[in-house]
Scaffold this active site. Structure first.
Site, short mmCIF file in Angstrom:
data_model
loop_
_atom_site.label_atom_id
_atom_site.label_comp_id
_atom_site.label_asym_id
_atom_site.label_seq_id
_atom_site.Cartn_x
_atom_site.Cartn_y
_atom_site.Cartn_z
N PHE A 144 7.67 -6.85 -3.50
CA PHE A 144 7.33 -5.43 -3.64
C PHE A 144 6.75 -4.95 -2.32
CE2 PHE A 144 4.61 -1.83 -4.56
CZ PHE A 144 5.41 -1.06 -5.39
N ASP A 229 3.88 -8.71 4.71
CA ASP A 229 3.28 -7.62 3.95
C ASP A 229 2.01 -8.15 3.29
OD1 ASP A 229 2.50 -5.89 1.91
OD2 ASP A 229 4.56 -5.31 1.41
N LYS A 258 -4.67 -1.09 1.00
CA LYS A 258 -5.50 -1.37 -0.17
C LYS A 258 -6.94 -1.70 0.18
CE LYS A 258 -1.77 -2.45 -3.41
NZ LYS A 258 -1.91 -1.22 -4.21
#
Length: 403
Positions: A144, A229, A258
């Site tokens: 993702f 990532d 995040k």
């Protein structure tokens, strides 16, 4: 509406009002939160929950942390926005701080979110590839990387990807953790490889031993850029500043978001070595990237993690949480995956949604990340006592679901 009305908004019926005002892409979330303190949050009815999600691994310092409140308040009163037409000090300090933590020659691009950080990384990979006659990208199945069209083209999750295709990029997917499949897929015509050091949305799936090192070797041999990532896994979440440090490698491109802002929107794309100088003036940009308030928040997060020794705390607290879940010997628990305070309780049946609901009724917020996996990603400041409270309640939560 008076100033007092704005200061004290009516929180009643927030879920019903949400259903009326918002597009239906989220459905209606099950809880309307109105306040937070430390590792706890409260809903509109005054019910307290231990937050074991942290805004999807975002609220690194929990809620209302004094360092974050002070940094954001001071900066918003000093200079709230500049755009990329001007330099501001917090963004420069943040870029310098990140480079110091990474300990390798690199350059930084600041954005607003993880998907934007990955869009930046993708443009770097495409520019690298076109300069060398390379035509395709490799990514992992079930990975993702975001929901914008560029990042979505890299996301190996059919349920959210297929309805928006076809995509203009040639992306070839390989099984995560299979070094042989990766080696076969990556040739001298490959521009770059996008991987998560641990797959988050797939259910907190760490790589097999040696896999990340093999990916580094494969990219070195073929000239493809290795993009890691770390939108979820960085900023202390796994007990190191960055998850790739567990494997002793350095990527060509690293993406962050995040937990970096502790609740404020921010993303970063870091290019190491030559990858950091691929862009020419005008190749990329962001109006809000490098926002001084978000940058000040990120500096407060990094400073607090360092000053309060939270990396060591994450390692010990993570061991306590993982060991406690694994040691329950409940028939619904198959095991635990992950590192630090980024874990998944793996279930023996596809009842994660029911476990999430039962945990909520018991005063705990967890995340059914996959049908058979419950994600646990509490704030990095969660205490051992709070972890023990959850572990004590978990058998009854699981038994409620099992019955």
């Amino acid at each position: 509406m008076t100033k007092d009305d704005l200061a004290k908004p009516d929180a009643t019926g927030l879920r019903e009002r949400h259903a009326t005002a918002f597009m239906p892409n989220y459905g209606v979330p099950p809880v309307a939160l109105v306040r937070g303190e430390g590792a706890y949050v409260w809903d509109e009815a005054g019910t307290r929950y231990l937050d074991l999600i942290a805004g999807i691994a975002v609220s690194s310092l929990g809620h209302g942390h004094p360092a974050l409140v002070e940094a954001v308040s001071r900066q918003v009163a000093t200079l709230a926005h500049t755009s990329n037409l001007f330099v501001n000090e917090p963004e420069v300090l943040l870029a310098e701080r990140l480079l110091g933590l990474l300990g390798a020659p690199a350059k930084v691009f600041l954005a607003n979110s993880g998907t934007e950080a990955n869009e930046c990384a993708l443009k770097l990979v495409l520019k690298h590839g076109r300069a060398g006659g390379r035509g395709y990208v490799v990514a992992a199945e079930n990975g993702f990387h975001g929901r914008t069209l560029g990042a979505l083209s890299l996301t190996g999750k059919a349920s959210i990807r297929d309805q928006f295709g076809p995509f203009p990029l040639d992306v070839r997917f390989v099984p995560y953790g299979d070094a042989d499949a990766l080696k076969q897929a990556v040739t001298g015509e490959c521009s770059g490889v996008f991987l998560e050091p641990t797959q988050g949305e797939a259910g907190v799936v760490p790589p097999p031993d040696g896999y990340m090192a093999a990916a580094r070797e494969i990219c070195d041999a073929t000239g493809a850029l290795l993009v890691l990532d770390e939108i979820q896994s960085a900023i202390g979440r796994t007990g190191h500043w960055f998850a790739h440090q567990h494997d002793g490698i350095v990527p060509d491109v690293l993406t962050l978001a995040k937990g970096l802002g502790g609740g404020m929107p921010i993303g970063a794309c870091v290019g190491f070595g030559d990858a950091g100088t691929l862009f020419a003036k005008g190749d990329h940009g962001s109006t809000f990237g490098g926002n001084p308030v978000s940058s000040a928040a990120a500096l407060a997060v990094l400073g607090t993690i360092d000053r309060d020794g939270l990396l060591a705390h994450v390692r010990s607290a993570g061991e306590r949480l993982a060991g406690g879940v694994a040691g329950l010997r409940h028939p619904l628990i198959a095991g635990v995956r992950g590192r630090g305070l980024w874990l998944a309780a793996v279930l023996t049946a596809p009842v994660a949604a029911q476990v999430q609901e039962a945990a909520q009724r018991a005063g705990f917020l967890v995340n059914a990340v996959q049908p058979d996996a419950v994600r646990l990603a509490p704030p990095l400041i969660v205490t051992e006592d709070q972890i023990d409270t959850f572990l004590a309640a978990l058998p009854a939560i699981l038994s409620e679901v099992a019955s």
